[in-house]
Design an enzyme around this catalytic site. Structure first.
Site, PDB file in Angstrom:
ATOM      1  CG  MET A 150      10.079  23.776  -1.792  1.00  0.00           C
ATOM      2  SD  MET A 150       8.987  24.823  -2.770  1.00  0.00           S
ATOM      3  CE  MET A 150       7.757  25.266  -1.544  1.00  0.00           C
ATOM      4  NE  ARG A 156      -6.539   1.212  12.254  1.00  0.00           N
ATOM      5  CZ  ARG A 156      -5.302   1.038  11.781  1.00  0.00           C
ATOM      6  NH1 ARG A 156      -4.432   2.046  11.844  1.00  0.00           N
ATOM      7  NH2 ARG A 156      -4.919  -0.117  11.275  1.00  0.00           N
ATOM      8  CE  LYS A 210      -0.412   0.070   5.057  1.00  0.00           C
ATOM      9  NZ  LYS A 210      -1.316   0.115   6.208  1.00  0.00           N
ATOM     10  CE1 TYR A 233      13.512  31.532   3.580  1.00  0.00           C
ATOM     11  CE2 TYR A 233      13.737  29.151   3.332  1.00  0.00           C
ATOM     12  CZ  TYR A 233      13.497  30.400   2.783  1.00  0.00           C
ATOM     13  OH  TYR A 233      13.243  30.519   1.439  1.00  0.00           O
TER      14      TYR A 233
END
Length: 366
Positions: free
Chosen positions: A304, A131, A35, A256
């Site tokens: 990024m 769940r 998956k 940053y």
């Protein structure tokens, strides 16, 4: 020249890990979970590499199953969450899929459907994770309904999921396993409950089927170390290069917000990889990478498209030096801990713009 970031996928390592899973449970059939695009590794390529070994595959949705069928995968494919709409039963039948039933609406949809041949069903027991699935008494009642619907269903299996098979403290696991065993013995049902951690260290949970997932891709799913003698090989190596080098005096901010400042005169390497590729922006200062095979540390916030590393102690490192972000020589699980996450999220988070490059030995089939 192409951007140097790539995800190298070692299909021989994948096959090694699958063989290990199968060897730990010789009395079980091992269904390979592919998956989430094989946990970010490429579902069709990975299923193809395992096709000569794995008797079945497991996915999360019809769309994932269709991708495998279109990619030439013929083995049975189990839908771990079953159908999401009643009309999907037509695709289930057309593609010969196996389905999990975990809710009454799925059960009623199946019983209202008119298949040309009975469909294979895996009924989900809620053994304590709370769940998906039916609690024990409700499970037994639904099992009987499906068993009696011989024109609709065949080859019934009990499936459940452990919430804590990975933990050193086995209290919660033992409670769930006791529930599974009680129901199994009442019904004489074949079971599939062993995920990766249970496959590795909980042989009492091995059933007619096991379903190893993350371990196939080389990530250790256990809270502690793997048992002695067991070795998982990393399948994905996320690899890039330095594209620039800065030499900075002590006290200079990097990245940053200036979160990290040089403690001394430093050489800072800029790596072509960032959160736009799926590298976790939450990586802390000190997160390890390999530069020309030597451990270095991330400095400053991940951008990024780039991240920065301190290469002051690797004087030979320069533009073009190879960088391993995780994989061979640097476990993805170690990197994940520095990002306050788990290896699953890093592997499945590698974005499509990162090319997958596959390798395997020409003699590795069978």
């Amino acid at each position: 020249m192409a951007r140097p970031l790539r995800a190298e996928i070692d299909l021989d390592a994948l096959r090694h890990n699958y063989r290990l899973a199968a060897s730990l449970a010789p009395g079980s059939r091992s269904m390979a979970v592919v998956k989430a695009d094989a946990y970010g590794h490429g579902a069709v390529a990975c299923a193809g590499a395992l096709a000569a070994l794995a008797p079945a595959f497991a996915v999360a949705s019809i769309e994932e199953a269709v991708t495998l069928r279109e990619g030439g995968i013929d083995q049975p494919i189990l839908l771990l969450e079953g159908i999401f709409e009643a009309h999907e039963l037509e695709t289930v039948e057309a593609l010969g899929l196996w389905q999990v039933i975990h809710s009454d609406w799925q059960l009623e949809a199946l019983l209202a459907y008119e298949p040309r041949q009975p469909l294979t069903v895996w009924l989900k027991l809620d053994s304590g994770m709370h769940r998906l699935g039916f609690p024990p008494a409700a499970f037994i009642a639904r099992w009987e309904r499906l068993r009696q619907a011989r024109d609709k269903t065949c080859d019934l299996h009990l499936i459940s999921h452990f919430a804590s098979a990975d933990l050193d403290d086995a209290t919660a696991f033992n409670a769930q396993h006791e529930v599974v065993e009680h129901v199994r013995q009442q019904l004489g049902a074949p079971i599939c409950v062993a995920n990766s951690p249970a496959t590795l260290v909980k042989p009492q949970a091995h059933g007619a089927w096991n379903r190893p997932g993350i371990m196939l891709y080389g990530s250790n799913p256990l809270e502690g170390d793997l048992p002695a003698g067991l070795t998982l090989q990393p399948v994905m190596t996320l690899r890039s290069r330095l594209i620039a080098v800065q030499t900075l005096d002590a006290g200079q901010p990097v990245g940053y917000g200036g979160r990290w400042r040089t403690p001394r005169r430093s050489r800072i390497g800029v790596v072509a990889a960032g959160y736009g590729d799926g590298y976790d922006r939450h990586a802390m200062d000190g997160t390890p990478v390999l530069v020309d095979g030597q451990r270095c540390a991330i400095t400053g916030r991940v951008s990024m498209d780039m991240l920065t590393v301190d290469i002051s102690h690797v004087p030979e490192a320069d533009v073009g030096s190879e960088v391993v972000l995780w994989g061979k020589g640097l476990a993805v699980d170690e990197v994940a801990r520095h990002c306050d996450t788990i290896g699953y999220t890093l592997l499945t988070g590698v974005l499509p713009r990162v090319p997958r490059v596959y390798s395997r030995s020409p003699k590795s089939d069978g």
